[in-house]
Enzyme design. Structure first.
Site, PDB file in Angstrom:
ATOM      1  N   CYS A   1       0.848  -1.195   0.000  1.00  0.00           N
ATOM      2  CA  CYS A   1       0.000   0.000   0.000  1.00  0.00           C
ATOM      3  C   CYS A   1       0.885   1.247   0.000  1.00  0.00           C
ATOM      4  O   CYS A   1       2.065   1.191   0.369  1.00  0.00           O
ATOM      5  CB  CYS A   1      -0.862   0.024   1.256  1.00  0.00           C
ATOM      6  SG  CYS A   1      -2.019  -1.350   1.377  1.00  0.00           S
TER       7      CYS A   1
ATOM      8  N   GLU B   1       0.948   3.617   2.080  1.00  0.00           N
ATOM      9  CA  GLU B   1       1.490   3.917   3.422  1.00  0.00           C
ATOM     10  C   GLU B   1       2.824   3.193   3.643  1.00  0.00           C
ATOM     11  O   GLU B   1       3.735   3.732   4.249  1.00  0.00           O
ATOM     12  CB  GLU B   1       0.504   3.497   4.509  1.00  0.00           C
ATOM     13  CG  GLU B   1      -0.778   4.306   4.529  1.00  0.00           C
ATOM     14  CD  GLU B   1      -1.904   3.634   3.733  1.00  0.00           C
ATOM     15  OE1 GLU B   1      -1.620   3.014   2.681  1.00  0.00           O
ATOM     16  OE2 GLU B   1      -3.063   3.756   4.168  1.00  0.00           O
TER      17      GLU B   1
ATOM     18  N   ARG C   1     -11.113  10.361  -4.715  1.00  0.00           N
ATOM     19  CA  ARG C   1     -11.795   9.601  -3.666  1.00  0.00           C
ATOM     20  C   ARG C   1     -11.562  10.167  -2.272  1.00  0.00           C
ATOM     21  O   ARG C   1     -12.173   9.714  -1.303  1.00  0.00           O
ATOM     22  CB  ARG C   1     -11.356   8.130  -3.694  1.00  0.00           C
ATOM     23  CG  ARG C   1     -11.969   7.370  -4.869  1.00  0.00           C
ATOM     24  CD  ARG C   1     -11.550   5.924  -4.865  1.00  0.00           C
ATOM     25  NE  ARG C   1     -10.146   5.772  -5.244  1.00  0.00           N
ATOM     26  CZ  ARG C   1      -9.328   4.826  -4.743  1.00  0.00           C
ATOM     27  NH1 ARG C   1      -9.765   3.982  -3.840  1.00  0.00           N
ATOM     28  NH2 ARG C   1      -8.086   4.750  -5.152  1.00  0.00           N
TER      29      ARG C   1
ATOM     30  N   CYS D   1      -5.526   0.134   5.669  1.00  0.00           N
ATOM     31  CA  CYS D   1      -6.021  -1.237   5.814  1.00  0.00           C
ATOM     32  C   CYS D   1      -5.440  -1.840   7.096  1.00  0.00           C
ATOM     33  O   CYS D   1      -4.583  -1.259   7.757  1.00  0.00           O
ATOM     34  CB  CYS D   1      -5.629  -2.072   4.593  1.00  0.00           C
ATOM     35  SG  CYS D   1      -3.880  -2.545   4.534  1.00  0.00           S
TER      36      CYS D   1
ATOM     37  N   CYS E   1      -1.563  -2.275   7.179  1.00  0.00           N
ATOM     38  CA  CYS E   1      -0.860  -1.005   7.379  1.00  0.00           C
ATOM     39  C   CYS E   1      -1.006  -0.504   8.805  1.00  0.00           C
ATOM     40  O   CYS E   1      -0.059   0.027   9.380  1.00  0.00           O
ATOM     41  CB  CYS E   1      -1.365   0.038   6.399  1.00  0.00           C
ATOM     42  SG  CYS E   1      -0.804  -0.284   4.712  1.00  0.00           S
TER      43      CYS E   1
ATOM     44  N   TYR F   1      -2.162  -6.536  18.967  1.00  0.00           N
ATOM     45  CA  TYR F   1      -0.919  -7.278  19.119  1.00  0.00           C
ATOM     46  C   TYR F   1       0.221  -6.290  18.889  1.00  0.00           C
ATOM     47  O   TYR F   1       0.234  -5.608  17.865  1.00  0.00           O
ATOM     48  CB  TYR F   1      -0.867  -8.387  18.066  1.00  0.00           C
ATOM     49  CG  TYR F   1       0.445  -9.131  17.997  1.00  0.00           C
ATOM     50  CD1 TYR F   1       0.690 -10.223  18.812  1.00  0.00           C
ATOM     51  CD2 TYR F   1       1.431  -8.733  17.097  1.00  0.00           C
ATOM     52  CE1 TYR F   1       1.886 -10.907  18.746  1.00  0.00           C
ATOM     53  CE2 TYR F   1       2.637  -9.413  17.021  1.00  0.00           C
ATOM     54  CZ  TYR F   1       2.854 -10.500  17.852  1.00  0.00           C
ATOM     55  OH  TYR F   1       4.043 -11.166  17.771  1.00  0.00           O
TER      56      TYR F   1
ATOM     57  N   TRP G   1       4.063  -6.209  18.287  1.00  0.00           N
ATOM     58  CA  TRP G   1       5.139  -7.124  17.904  1.00  0.00           C
ATOM     59  C   TRP G   1       6.300  -7.083  18.886  1.00  0.00           C
ATOM     60  O   TRP G   1       6.812  -8.119  19.315  1.00  0.00           O
ATOM     61  CB  TRP G   1       5.595  -6.771  16.489  1.00  0.00           C
ATOM     62  CG  TRP G   1       6.644  -7.682  15.943  1.00  0.00           C
ATOM     63  CD1 TRP G   1       6.452  -8.898  15.356  1.00  0.00           C
ATOM     64  CD2 TRP G   1       8.049  -7.442  15.935  1.00  0.00           C
ATOM     65  NE1 TRP G   1       7.659  -9.428  14.988  1.00  0.00           N
ATOM     66  CE2 TRP G   1       8.641  -8.573  15.329  1.00  0.00           C
ATOM     67  CE3 TRP G   1       8.861  -6.393  16.382  1.00  0.00           C
ATOM     68  CZ2 TRP G   1      10.024  -8.659  15.167  1.00  0.00           C
ATOM     69  CZ3 TRP G   1      10.242  -6.493  16.217  1.00  0.00           C
ATOM     70  CH2 TRP G   1      10.793  -7.635  15.619  1.00  0.00           C
TER      71      TRP G   1
END
Ligand SMILES: [Zn+2]
Length: 137
Positions: A56, A58, A84, A90, A93, A127, A129
């Site tokens: 993406c 980003e 748009r 998403c 991301c 979560y 990491w």
């Protein structure tokens, strides 16, 4: 959850919108992103769509920033082609942005509902990491 909001960086939105209008082409490049670095610089990029999981906009902007020596991003926004407007990140991301930049603000919403929210607010019960690596406290 807090619903903390911050002033909206309209210059950043316009930077992404300009790239979306002028650089997106066909099906490969349909989204533009702009990020504000801690030092004030704006870094822009477009997505590289591919059915195998092309990144993406980003994520491309994160790499483009690093290529310019920018490793601290404060705010990010993505804008779609064909007028748009602002498009929220998403799920992938959101996770990457949180892990790279826990203090990042993300511009979401459209029209007069556009707002800047902490990336953590976009991933409740997330979560993290870093918390699951062997050297985590
Ligand atoms: Zn994404």
């Amino acid at each position: 959850m807090t619903s903390q909001t911050h002033p909206v960086d309209h210059e950043l939105i316009e930077a992404a919108a300009h790239v979306a209008r002028s650089r997106c082409r066909g099906d490969n490049h349909t989204m533009a992103a702009a990020a504000r670095a801690r030092d004030g610089r704006i870094v822009t990029a477009v997505n590289a769509y591919h059915f195998t999981g092309g990144p993406c906009a980003e994520l491309v902007v994160v790499g483009a920033a690093a290529a310019q020596g920018v490793y601290e991003l404060e705010t990010i926004v993505a804008v779609g082609d064909r007028e748009r407007g602002v498009v929220p990140p998403c799920g992938r991301c959101r996770q990457v942005l949180l892990d790279y930049f826990p203090g990042l603000r993300v511009i979401v919403g459209d029209g007069d509902r556009v707002r800047a929210v902490p990336v953590a607010d976009l991933l409740p019960e997330t979560y993290v990491w870093a918390d699951h690596q062997l050297d985590a406290g």
